[in-house]
Write a protein that holds these residues in place. Structure first.
Motif, short mmCIF file in Angstrom:
data_model
loop_
_atom_site.label_atom_id
_atom_site.label_comp_id
_atom_site.label_asym_id
_atom_site.label_seq_id
_atom_site.Cartn_x
_atom_site.Cartn_y
_atom_site.Cartn_z
N UNK A 243 0.83 -1.21 0.00
CA UNK A 243 0.00 0.00 0.00
C UNK A 243 0.87 1.26 0.00
N UNK A 244 2.01 1.23 0.69
CA UNK A 244 2.92 2.39 0.66
C UNK A 244 3.53 2.57 -0.73
N UNK A 245 3.88 1.45 -1.36
CA UNK A 245 4.47 1.52 -2.69
C UNK A 245 3.52 2.18 -3.69
N UNK A 246 2.23 1.96 -3.51
CA UNK A 246 1.24 2.59 -4.38
C UNK A 246 1.25 4.12 -4.22
N UNK A 247 1.76 4.62 -3.10
CA UNK A 247 1.81 6.06 -2.83
C UNK A 247 3.17 6.69 -3.17
N UNK A 248 4.08 5.91 -3.75
CA UNK A 248 5.45 6.38 -3.99
C UNK A 248 5.47 7.63 -4.89
N UNK A 249 6.52 8.42 -4.75
CA UNK A 249 6.65 9.61 -5.58
C UNK A 249 7.05 9.28 -7.01
N UNK A 250 6.83 10.22 -7.89
CA UNK A 250 7.32 10.16 -9.26
C UNK A 250 8.72 10.77 -9.27
N UNK A 251 9.45 10.59 -10.34
CA UNK A 251 10.82 11.11 -10.41
C UNK A 251 10.85 12.63 -10.29
N UNK A 252 9.82 13.30 -10.77
CA UNK A 252 9.78 14.78 -10.70
C UNK A 252 9.54 15.29 -9.28
N UNK A 253 9.05 14.43 -8.39
CA UNK A 253 8.84 14.85 -7.01
C UNK A 253 10.16 15.08 -6.27
N UNK A 254 11.26 14.57 -6.81
CA UNK A 254 12.57 14.76 -6.20
C UNK A 254 13.25 16.07 -6.63
N UNK A 255 12.60 16.82 -7.53
CA UNK A 255 13.13 18.12 -7.93
C UNK A 255 13.02 19.07 -6.74
N UNK A 256 14.07 19.81 -6.47
CA UNK A 256 14.05 20.76 -5.35
C UNK A 256 13.12 21.92 -5.67
N UNK A 257 12.48 22.49 -4.63
CA UNK A 257 11.59 23.64 -4.86
C UNK A 257 12.34 24.77 -5.56
N UNK A 258 11.65 25.39 -6.50
CA UNK A 258 12.23 26.51 -7.23
C UNK A 258 12.98 26.12 -8.49
N UNK A 259 13.08 24.83 -8.77
CA UNK A 259 13.77 24.36 -9.97
C UNK A 259 12.79 23.67 -10.89
N UNK A 260 13.06 23.74 -12.18
CA UNK A 260 12.26 23.01 -13.17
C UNK A 260 12.77 21.58 -13.23
N UNK A 261 11.92 20.67 -13.64
CA UNK A 261 12.34 19.27 -13.80
C UNK A 261 13.46 19.23 -14.84
N UNK A 262 14.56 18.58 -14.51
CA UNK A 262 15.67 18.51 -15.48
C UNK A 262 15.33 17.60 -16.64
N UNK A 263 16.07 17.74 -17.71
CA UNK A 263 15.90 16.85 -18.84
C UNK A 263 16.34 15.45 -18.42
#
Length: 194
Positions: free
Chosen positions: A83-103
């Motif tokens: 059930x926790x795995x179903x709630x996991x973040x996407x790769x873009x959730x690891x982008x720091x605040x104030x930055x755009x998702x990197x290529x």
């Protein structure tokens, strides 16, 4: 000329060995706590923290290439429940605040714009955003465990206040009711005898 080539070859071999020793020693000791700035804390108010641990699955290329979650169990890191795995973040959730998702690129090393902790789990100093963007995440139990997926781990967030169970609420409300009743009786008793 042959001596010169041999000398150059010896220098290059020494440099290669020194470089190999440096990368093998890159793993940060488990006695050093991963800073919260590198972790997604209380992701989407789920009460779960997530860490992006590195560019391969645990033990994918042999033991110790990337450590299992138990390597940092003292910090609470573990594999997720289903059930926790179903709630996991996407790769873009690891982008720091104030930055755009990197290529999405393989071999991504920019810690200033992106949260990842491969140096705390392995001798790697990068993550492969091309794999992450394709959704290839694992914790060694959930998700694909072969084909070079990226590794993420979970822990229960320390900053979350636990919500009491319904039975606890009933006991608390009953206790407050008894306190209120006792206060009213005491007030009546004071008025009656006054």
């Amino acid at each position: 000329m042959t001596r010169k080539r041999g000398f150059i070859a010896a220098i290059l071999a020494s440099a290669a060995l020194a470089g190999a020793a440096t990368s093998a020693d890159a793993k940060i000791s488990a006695s050093i706590v991963i800073p919260d700035s590198e972790v997604i804390i209380n992701f989407n108010n789920t009460g779960l923290d997530w860490v992006y641990a590195g560019p391969i699955a645990p033990n994918e290329f042999g033991p110790g290439n990337i450590e299992p979650a138990s390597y940092r169990a003292a910090e609470g890191w573990r594999t997720a429940t289903v059930s926790e795995w179903a709630l996991r973040p996407e790769w873009t959730d690891f982008v720091r605040p104030g930055f755009a998702a990197p290529s999405p690129s393989c071999g991504f090393t920019d810690h200033s714009s992106y949260r990842f902790t491969s140096e705390y789990w392995s001798d790697y100093a990068h993550v492969d955003l091309c794999d992450a963007a394709a959704g290839r995440f694992t914790d060694g139990v959930n998700g694909p465990v072969a084909g070079v997926p990226e590794t993420i781990y979970v822990r229960t967030s320390a900053g979350v206040i636990a919500v009491p169970e319904p039975a606890t609420w009933a006991m608390m409300l009953g206790g407050f009711g008894l306190l209120g009743s006792a206060a009213r009786r005491r007030r009546r008793a004071v008025v009656t005898y006054a």
